[in-house]
Write a protein that holds these residues in place. Sequence first.
Motif, PDB file in Angstrom:
ATOM      1  N   ASP A 183       0.864  -1.171   0.000  1.00  0.00           N
ATOM      2  CA  ASP A 183       0.000   0.000   0.000  1.00  0.00           C
ATOM      3  C   ASP A 183       0.909   1.232   0.000  1.00  0.00           C
ATOM      4  O   ASP A 183       1.972   1.208   0.627  1.00  0.00           O
ATOM      5  CB  ASP A 183      -0.868   0.022   1.267  1.00  0.00           C
ATOM      6  CG  ASP A 183      -1.876  -1.122   1.274  1.00  0.00           C
ATOM      7  OD1 ASP A 183      -2.222  -1.612   0.173  1.00  0.00           O
ATOM      8  OD2 ASP A 183      -2.285  -1.535   2.374  1.00  0.00           O
ATOM      9  N   PRO A 184       0.462   2.313  -0.689  1.00  0.00           N
ATOM     10  CA  PRO A 184       1.343   3.497  -0.798  1.00  0.00           C
ATOM     11  C   PRO A 184       1.825   4.034   0.549  1.00  0.00           C
ATOM     12  O   PRO A 184       2.953   4.504   0.653  1.00  0.00           O
ATOM     13  CB  PRO A 184       0.459   4.510  -1.520  1.00  0.00           C
ATOM     14  CG  PRO A 184      -0.507   3.675  -2.312  1.00  0.00           C
ATOM     15  CD  PRO A 184      -0.766   2.457  -1.470  1.00  0.00           C
ATOM     16  N   ASP A 185       0.990   3.935   1.572  1.00  0.00           N
ATOM     17  CA  ASP A 185       1.413   4.507   2.858  1.00  0.00           C
ATOM     18  C   ASP A 185       2.543   3.703   3.512  1.00  0.00           C
ATOM     19  O   ASP A 185       3.163   4.166   4.461  1.00  0.00           O
ATOM     20  CB  ASP A 185       0.215   4.605   3.816  1.00  0.00           C
ATOM     21  CG  ASP A 185      -0.266   3.252   4.281  1.00  0.00           C
ATOM     22  OD1 ASP A 185      -0.585   2.394   3.413  1.00  0.00           O
ATOM     23  OD2 ASP A 185      -0.281   3.001   5.500  1.00  0.00           O
ATOM     24  N   LEU A 186       2.793   2.483   3.015  1.00  0.00           N
ATOM     25  CA  LEU A 186       3.887   1.685   3.584  1.00  0.00           C
ATOM     26  C   LEU A 186       5.258   2.050   3.000  1.00  0.00           C
ATOM     27  O   LEU A 186       6.294   1.689   3.565  1.00  0.00           O
ATOM     28  CB  LEU A 186       3.648   0.182   3.343  1.00  0.00           C
ATOM     29  CG  LEU A 186       2.594  -0.496   4.207  1.00  0.00           C
ATOM     30  CD1 LEU A 186       2.570  -1.996   3.893  1.00  0.00           C
ATOM     31  CD2 LEU A 186       2.866  -0.279   5.706  1.00  0.00           C
ATOM     32  N   ILE A 187       5.221   2.743   1.857  1.00  0.00           N
ATOM     33  CA  ILE A 187       6.491   2.975   1.146  1.00  0.00           C
ATOM     34  C   ILE A 187       7.532   3.751   1.970  1.00  0.00           C
ATOM     35  O   ILE A 187       8.697   3.346   2.026  1.00  0.00           O
ATOM     36  CB  ILE A 187       6.219   3.602  -0.241  1.00  0.00           C
ATOM     37  CG1 ILE A 187       5.624   2.492  -1.137  1.00  0.00           C
ATOM     38  CG2 ILE A 187       7.483   4.202  -0.855  1.00  0.00           C
ATOM     39  CD1 ILE A 187       5.267   2.903  -2.545  1.00  0.00           C
ATOM     40  N   PRO A 188       7.175   4.821   2.677  1.00  0.00           N
ATOM     41  CA  PRO A 188       8.204   5.503   3.486  1.00  0.00           C
ATOM     42  C   PRO A 188       8.813   4.589   4.555  1.00  0.00           C
ATOM     43  O   PRO A 188      10.000   4.664   4.834  1.00  0.00           O
ATOM     44  CB  PRO A 188       7.433   6.661   4.132  1.00  0.00           C
ATOM     45  CG  PRO A 188       6.268   6.897   3.222  1.00  0.00           C
ATOM     46  CD  PRO A 188       5.889   5.542   2.694  1.00  0.00           C
ATOM     47  N   HIS A 189       7.995   3.725   5.120  1.00  0.00           N
ATOM     48  CA  HIS A 189       8.501   2.824   6.162  1.00  0.00           C
ATOM     49  C   HIS A 189       9.489   1.824   5.563  1.00  0.00           C
ATOM     50  O   HIS A 189      10.539   1.545   6.142  1.00  0.00           O
ATOM     51  CB  HIS A 189       7.348   2.093   6.845  1.00  0.00           C
ATOM     52  CG  HIS A 189       6.300   3.015   7.388  1.00  0.00           C
ATOM     53  ND1 HIS A 189       6.610   4.061   8.233  1.00  0.00           N
ATOM     54  CD2 HIS A 189       4.955   3.071   7.204  1.00  0.00           C
ATOM     55  CE1 HIS A 189       5.495   4.726   8.539  1.00  0.00           C
ATOM     56  NE2 HIS A 189       4.469   4.145   7.924  1.00  0.00           N
ATOM     57  N   LEU A 190       9.122   1.291   4.397  1.00  0.00           N
ATOM     58  CA  LEU A 190      10.016   0.329   3.733  1.00  0.00           C
ATOM     59  C   LEU A 190      11.319   1.009   3.311  1.00  0.00           C
ATOM     60  O   LEU A 190      12.400   0.431   3.436  1.00  0.00           O
ATOM     61  CB  LEU A 190       9.314  -0.292   2.517  1.00  0.00           C
ATOM     62  CG  LEU A 190       8.123  -1.209   2.871  1.00  0.00           C
ATOM     63  CD1 LEU A 190       7.295  -1.504   1.613  1.00  0.00           C
ATOM     64  CD2 LEU A 190       8.589  -2.509   3.526  1.00  0.00           C
TER      65      LEU A 190
END
Lengths: 340, 340
Positions: free
Chosen positions: B136-143
């Motif tokens: 999901d797009p909101d996971l990208i900064p965390h990854l």
Amino acid sequence: MRGVIMHGPGDVRVEERDDPTIVDPTDAIIRLAATCICGSDLWPYRGADPVDHATMGHEYVGVVEEVGAEVRTVKPGDFVVGSFVISDGTCEICRAGYPSSCVHRIFVDGAIGTQAEKARIPFADGTLVATPGQPDPDLIPHLLAASDVLGTGWFAAVAAQAGPGKTVAVVGDGAVGLMGVLAAKQLGAERIIAMSRHKDRQDLARHFGATDIVEERGDAGVARIKELTDGLGAHSVIEAVGTQESMVQAISSARPGGNVGFVGVTHDVELPGQLLFFSQVQILGGPAPVRRFLPELIDLIWRRQIDPGKVFDLTLPLEQAADGYKAMDERRATKVLLTL
Amino acid sequence: MRGVIMHGPGDVRVEERDDPTIVDPTDAIIRLAATCICGSDLWPYRGADPVDHATMGHEYVGVVEEVGAEVRTVKPGDFVVGSFVISDGTCEICRAGYPSSCVHRIFVDGAIGTQAEKARIPFADGTLVATPGQPDPDLIPHLLAASDVLGTGWFAAVAAQAGPGKTVAVVGDGAVGLMGVLAAKQLGAERIIAMSRHKDRQDLARHFGATDIVEERGDAGVARIKELTDGLGAHSVIEAVGTQESMVQAISSARPGGNVGFVGVTHDVELPGQLLFFSQVQILGGPAPVRRFLPELIDLIWRRQIDPGKVFDLTLPLEQAADGYKAMDERRATKVLLTL
């Protein structure tokens, strides 16, 4: 009683001193069976550390003569081995296995001075360990070694995580380095590389378990260790000198993810941050927590599995302590045992 | 494709660069989903490290476009997270858990430069880890954080042996220090002391799990840590700065037998031997072996157990990278995410 006093650099005398007495209820008074001279005693002898009428000596074995009211684990008549650092045995640091950094620690050197007929040992329960019975006389040098050099070499090997499958390199061929070889062998190391250019010490290193000898030092020594380890470096390195060159050599000889145990008392050492960062070597050292290892070491000696007392290559009566210092200073002896 | 070139100190431009292609059969080509600017990119930006028309960036997540014939674990279409150090994954050092010191390591910075639309990643199997599916797009900064700052903070916490029952002190409140707080929390530390004098970073540290904040630095900071730990010092200390003062502060803040994990890239650090010897603290640091931790970190992020991406406080399109460098240089942003 008789005991060693270092009046100043190069001036060692055996003189009459007051007999020690129980001061605190956790004290024990021991009558020494043997003591010895440490390489570190040469720092003040040579004027490299200040000294003024100091009691000397921090290695000791002997028989308990008297104990304070709160002592529980040793009693008069027991033969005991003690650590060169007094520790209470109860603080959080002691319980975590670092009695040499006990919150109440006392360095035996200077404060007590065990190159003497008797000694008062504070925190007897936290510092002394009794042997299973009275030792045969031939065991005494081995037990005495446990008090510092063996315990210190052992800590270095444990700190360097020596063990099965590991290649261990040992920087320094003095008594502690040789004990590091012995410890690495006992801990199951697969390959033990002793760095030494002295034939007699190479022989002793091989006796204690060294599988390889490297005579090169500094960068050449590092290159040789790399050659012997597929270019990677040793898994474990024991540092038993304490100079800038030996510390850098030790760290550079270990592979990334490897371990250095350093026990040479550091003098004028400044470690470059970039070396520590990019070597990715884990380092641990300091005054050895000998008391942690004493039960195990005494057991190994008692069962005649190890013979660390072979590091003593000169034995003299306490009264001739000055000759012993001179012999070590002139490198005619590696380590001197003093009898009583 | 478009990518960042640092022409010289303070001179960052986004320019046309050749599209990367498969060179070796172990390569993968990825299309970046996001990248970012690292605190370490400021060294050359400020002229403290040399720089001349260098490709920049070493943190990256994206989708695999193409793989070489020998790549086994990732395939076109996979979303992947990679380490900031290329590692073969097969050498003895990688297998021992230190891929950042791999015998074939390549620092992504400079050699590859992931502040770009695409990147060629050598040793794809040893460097990249695929996520369970498209995020999901909101996971990208965390990854993306896992690629360096989270992985680095995590290594520091592991090297410092943070865990249940431990008190962990964190020196440095930049992105890596904050990730060290998060890691210590995840590893089960009982108490986490963040050293910070900036309100916004204190708040973030508390969000990530800090239980105490210490504003003092240097000797006063050490004294405060001792006060909070019965005079003993912390069990574990994370060092995330890399200066002489921060390294000495970190070592001095740990108790004997404790551990320091240091990940601040050391600049002009010379550690006194006596401090290391008498502190009796175990130290381990260096470039973080991020690849070792990626599977675990991706899992925690995927299950939304951690939110490391909160360290990004400014998001800009890649084309505005120069503004991102400026914002970090002027301390208007802690860490800048670049979108593609």
